[in-house]
Write a protein that holds these residues in place. Structure first.
Motif, PDB file in Angstrom:
ATOM      1  N   VAL A 146      -6.243  20.013 -65.648  1.00  0.00           N
ATOM      2  CA  VAL A 146      -4.821  19.749 -65.856  1.00  0.00           C
ATOM      3  C   VAL A 146      -4.634  18.871 -67.083  1.00  0.00           C
ATOM      4  CG1 VAL A 146      -4.267  19.949 -63.393  1.00  0.00           C
ATOM      5  CG2 VAL A 146      -4.870  17.712 -64.348  1.00  0.00           C
ATOM      6  N   SER A 147      -3.385  18.808 -67.542  1.00  0.00           N
ATOM      7  CA  SER A 147      -3.062  17.963 -68.684  1.00  0.00           C
ATOM      8  C   SER A 147      -2.969  16.502 -68.255  1.00  0.00           C
ATOM      9  CB  SER A 147      -1.742  18.414 -69.318  1.00  0.00           C
ATOM     10  OG  SER A 147      -0.702  18.398 -68.362  1.00  0.00           O
ATOM     11  N   LEU A 148      -3.326  15.627 -69.159  1.00  0.00           N
ATOM     12  CA  LEU A 148      -3.218  14.192 -68.926  1.00  0.00           C
ATOM     13  C   LEU A 148      -1.792  13.726 -69.200  1.00  0.00           C
ATOM     14  CD1 LEU A 148      -6.562  13.045 -70.571  1.00  0.00           C
ATOM     15  CD2 LEU A 148      -6.034  13.102 -68.134  1.00  0.00           C
ATOM     16  N   VAL A 150      -3.189  11.713 -65.579  1.00  0.00           N
ATOM     17  CA  VAL A 150      -3.285  11.884 -64.128  1.00  0.00           C
ATOM     18  C   VAL A 150      -3.475  10.493 -63.538  1.00  0.00           C
ATOM     19  CG1 VAL A 150      -4.590  12.897 -62.237  1.00  0.00           C
ATOM     20  CG2 VAL A 150      -4.319  14.167 -64.371  1.00  0.00           C
ATOM     21  N   THR A 151      -2.568  10.085 -62.654  1.00  0.00           N
ATOM     22  CA  THR A 151      -2.571   8.702 -62.174  1.00  0.00           C
ATOM     23  C   THR A 151      -3.017   8.539 -60.730  1.00  0.00           C
ATOM     24  OG1 THR A 151      -0.222   8.901 -61.603  1.00  0.00           O
ATOM     25  CG2 THR A 151      -0.753   8.059 -63.792  1.00  0.00           C
ATOM     26  N   ASP A 152      -3.215   9.623 -60.000  1.00  0.00           N
ATOM     27  CA  ASP A 152      -3.588   9.522 -58.591  1.00  0.00           C
ATOM     28  C   ASP A 152      -4.975   8.887 -58.462  1.00  0.00           C
ATOM     29  OD1 ASP A 152      -4.477  10.167 -55.863  1.00  0.00           O
ATOM     30  OD2 ASP A 152      -2.705  11.460 -55.794  1.00  0.00           O
ATOM     31  N   GLN A 153      -5.036   7.753 -57.771  1.00  0.00           N
ATOM     32  CA  GLN A 153      -6.276   6.989 -57.657  1.00  0.00           C
ATOM     33  C   GLN A 153      -7.348   7.686 -56.824  1.00  0.00           C
ATOM     34  OE1 GLN A 153      -6.844   4.071 -59.426  1.00  0.00           O
ATOM     35  NE2 GLN A 153      -4.930   4.769 -60.354  1.00  0.00           N
ATOM     36  N   ARG A 154      -6.956   8.725 -56.101  1.00  0.00           N
ATOM     37  CA  ARG A 154      -7.933   9.453 -55.285  1.00  0.00           C
ATOM     38  C   ARG A 154      -8.765  10.419 -56.112  1.00  0.00           C
ATOM     39  NH1 ARG A 154      -3.728  11.846 -51.086  1.00  0.00           N
ATOM     40  NH2 ARG A 154      -2.551  11.916 -53.056  1.00  0.00           N
ATOM     41  N   LEU A 155      -8.383  10.611 -57.367  1.00  0.00           N
ATOM     42  CA  LEU A 155      -9.025  11.610 -58.217  1.00  0.00           C
ATOM     43  C   LEU A 155      -9.899  10.971 -59.288  1.00  0.00           C
ATOM     44  CD1 LEU A 155      -5.987  14.007 -58.744  1.00  0.00           C
ATOM     45  CD2 LEU A 155      -7.972  14.408 -57.282  1.00  0.00           C
ATOM     46  N   HIS A 156     -11.032  11.614 -59.519  1.00  0.00           N
ATOM     47  CA  HIS A 156     -11.837  11.272 -60.693  1.00  0.00           C
ATOM     48  C   HIS A 156     -11.383  12.173 -61.835  1.00  0.00           C
ATOM     49  CE1 HIS A 156     -15.183  10.081 -63.189  1.00  0.00           C
ATOM     50  NE2 HIS A 156     -15.420  11.357 -63.415  1.00  0.00           N
ATOM     51  N   VAL A 157     -11.121  11.589 -62.984  1.00  0.00           N
ATOM     52  CA  VAL A 157     -10.521  12.305 -64.112  1.00  0.00           C
ATOM     53  C   VAL A 157     -11.404  12.135 -65.342  1.00  0.00           C
ATOM     54  CG1 VAL A 157      -8.470  12.533 -65.568  1.00  0.00           C
ATOM     55  CG2 VAL A 157      -8.221  11.815 -63.175  1.00  0.00           C
ATOM     56  N   GLU A 158     -11.729  13.247 -66.001  1.00  0.00           N
ATOM     57  CA  GLU A 158     -12.560  13.177 -67.200  1.00  0.00           C
ATOM     58  C   GLU A 158     -12.042  14.159 -68.253  1.00  0.00           C
ATOM     59  OE1 GLU A 158     -15.103  11.213 -69.341  1.00  0.00           O
ATOM     60  OE2 GLU A 158     -15.241  10.903 -67.167  1.00  0.00           O
ATOM     61  N   LEU A 159     -11.780  13.656 -69.438  1.00  0.00           N
ATOM     62  CA  LEU A 159     -11.290  14.478 -70.546  1.00  0.00           C
ATOM     63  C   LEU A 159     -12.319  15.533 -70.942  1.00  0.00           C
ATOM     64  CD1 LEU A 159      -9.150  14.880 -72.876  1.00  0.00           C
ATOM     65  CD2 LEU A 159     -10.559  13.301 -74.214  1.00  0.00           C
ATOM     66  N   ASN A 266      -3.942  16.998 -73.961  1.00  0.00           N
ATOM     67  CA  ASN A 266      -5.334  16.766 -73.613  1.00  0.00           C
ATOM     68  C   ASN A 266      -5.565  17.175 -72.167  1.00  0.00           C
ATOM     69  OD1 ASN A 266      -5.796  15.741 -76.172  1.00  0.00           O
ATOM     70  ND2 ASN A 266      -5.264  13.655 -75.553  1.00  0.00           N
ATOM     71  N   LEU A 267      -6.634  17.917 -71.944  1.00  0.00           N
ATOM     72  CA  LEU A 267      -6.931  18.436 -70.616  1.00  0.00           C
ATOM     73  C   LEU A 267      -8.116  17.701 -69.997  1.00  0.00           C
ATOM     74  CD1 LEU A 267      -6.635  22.279 -71.253  1.00  0.00           C
ATOM     75  CD2 LEU A 267      -4.875  20.730 -70.386  1.00  0.00           C
ATOM     76  N   ALA A 268      -8.022  17.489 -68.698  1.00  0.00           N
ATOM     77  CA  ALA A 268      -9.088  16.804 -67.971  1.00  0.00           C
ATOM     78  C   ALA A 268      -9.517  17.631 -66.774  1.00  0.00           C
ATOM     79  CB  ALA A 268      -8.615  15.424 -67.512  1.00  0.00           C
ATOM     80  N   ILE A 269     -10.776  17.476 -66.409  1.00  0.00           N
ATOM     81  CA  ILE A 269     -11.256  18.068 -65.163  1.00  0.00           C
ATOM     82  C   ILE A 269     -11.091  17.008 -64.080  1.00  0.00           C
ATOM     83  CG2 ILE A 269     -13.667  17.388 -65.589  1.00  0.00           C
ATOM     84  CD1 ILE A 269     -14.477  20.006 -64.171  1.00  0.00           C
ATOM     85  N   ILE A 270     -10.526  17.412 -62.946  1.00  0.00           N
ATOM     86  CA  ILE A 270     -10.268  16.465 -61.866  1.00  0.00           C
ATOM     87  C   ILE A 270     -11.026  16.886 -60.602  1.00  0.00           C
ATOM     88  CG2 ILE A 270      -8.014  15.780 -62.749  1.00  0.00           C
ATOM     89  CD1 ILE A 270      -6.737  17.613 -60.619  1.00  0.00           C
TER      90      ILE A 270
END
Length: 305
Positions: A146-148, A150-159, A266-270
């Motif tokens: 998804v696009s950045l 991403v603020t949900d603390q339950r998710l790991h986010v990496e560009l 910018n896209l990140a894998i979550i």
């Protein structure tokens, strides 16, 4: 009956001696005798003739021997298959992303992954951004792209992909040739926009900040359709640069530069912080990010401690 008993039976048959079998299997002779006696009770017949210092198979033992060999062969095959699974990821993964990402970004990652891990099946679930995030949180999808932000603390986010939105116009449009188009100029032309979503909100904010009222030609729920309508001369619009590179090179559309209009994409894998990934999942994460997923690091730390 268990596999140890079968291994003991085959070793005694091979050595023709309880004591020699005990040496080979690194156990005591009473242990060998106990396992054979237990096996014979399960089978209901004697498997060995004992006497005169010799151990030979009974008629029942000779019938039983190939079945025991087959069981051990199958056990070894299972063990090898599982060990191979540990070394080389298998299984399937489900990745959720919107149409644009699925068409223009994921294929490169998928090709690189399948080249290294051909036994893992990759599946795409096409969904808009909020649905993708929801699917990952609900454990319906292994990963989302998804696009950045991403603020949900339950998710790991990496560009994993850096891009930007660009103004796209038909080849004969009046804005072709402009070296630095302004938002005010854009507002004077029929604008094709997303019907909803993060990018639509961003565009609305830009025009509001400049106190401009754009001429909305059409609201669309597909970036691919938006691009096709621009090619057909129905208006102008903003699209991810990667989506229009081939059409721009072919002269079907023109990308107009602007210093005033800066829209990063910018896209990140979550993935879920608390979800332990399979080996296939770990491999996919590493291929897309060139990093090790935090769950793998936590698992190794827990194991070592």
């Amino acid at each position: 009956m268990d596999f140890d008993q079968l291994k003991t039976f085959l070793e005694v048959s091979k050595q023709k001696s309880f004591s020699k079998a005990a040496v080979k299997l690194l156990v005591t002779q009473p242990s060998i005798s106990a396992q054979i006696s237990s096996l014979e009770k399960v089978i209901g017949v004697r498997l060995f003739e004992r006497g005169g210092g010799k151990v030979t198979l009974t008629a029942a033992g000779r019938v039983f021997e190939p079945f025991a060999e087959d069981c051990i062969t199958r056990l070894n095959h299972i063990s090898m298959t599982i060990a191979d699974l540990e070394r080389s990821p298998r299984g399937s993964l489900l990745i959720s992303a919107n149409d644009s990402t699925a068409l223009y970004v994921l294929p490169t990652f998928f090709a690189a992954f399948k080249k290294r891990y051909p036994r893992v099946s990759l599946n795409i679930m096409r969904a808009e951004r909020s649905k993708t995030i929801e699917s990952v949180l609900n454990r319906e999808a292994d990963f989302g792209v998804v696009s950045l932000p991403v603020t949900d603390q339950r998710l790991h986010v990496e560009l994993i992909h850096e891009d930007r939105w660009v103004l796209v116009v038909p080849p004969e449009h009046p804005l072709v040739g402009c070296t630095n188009v302004t938002l005010k100029q854009v507002a004077q032309h029929s604008l094709l926009v997303p019907k909803q979503g993060q990018r639509r909100e961003h565009l609305d904010q830009l025009f509001t900040q400049k106190k401009l009222s754009p001429k909305i030609g059409m609201e669309l729920d597909s970036y691919e359709l938006l691009k096709r309508l621009i090619i057909a001369g129905m208006g102008i619009g903003f699209l991810p640069r990667i989506n229009v590179l081939s059409e721009s090179r072919a002269g079907l559309v023109h990308i107009v530069p602007s210093e005033e209009i800066v829209i990063p994409r910018n896209l990140a894998i979550i993935s879920r912080h608390d979800r332990s990934l399979t080996r296939a999942g770990q491999a996919f994460y590493t291929v897309t990010t060139r990093l090790v997923h935090p769950s793998a690091i936590t698992e190794r730390t827990t194991t070592s401690s």
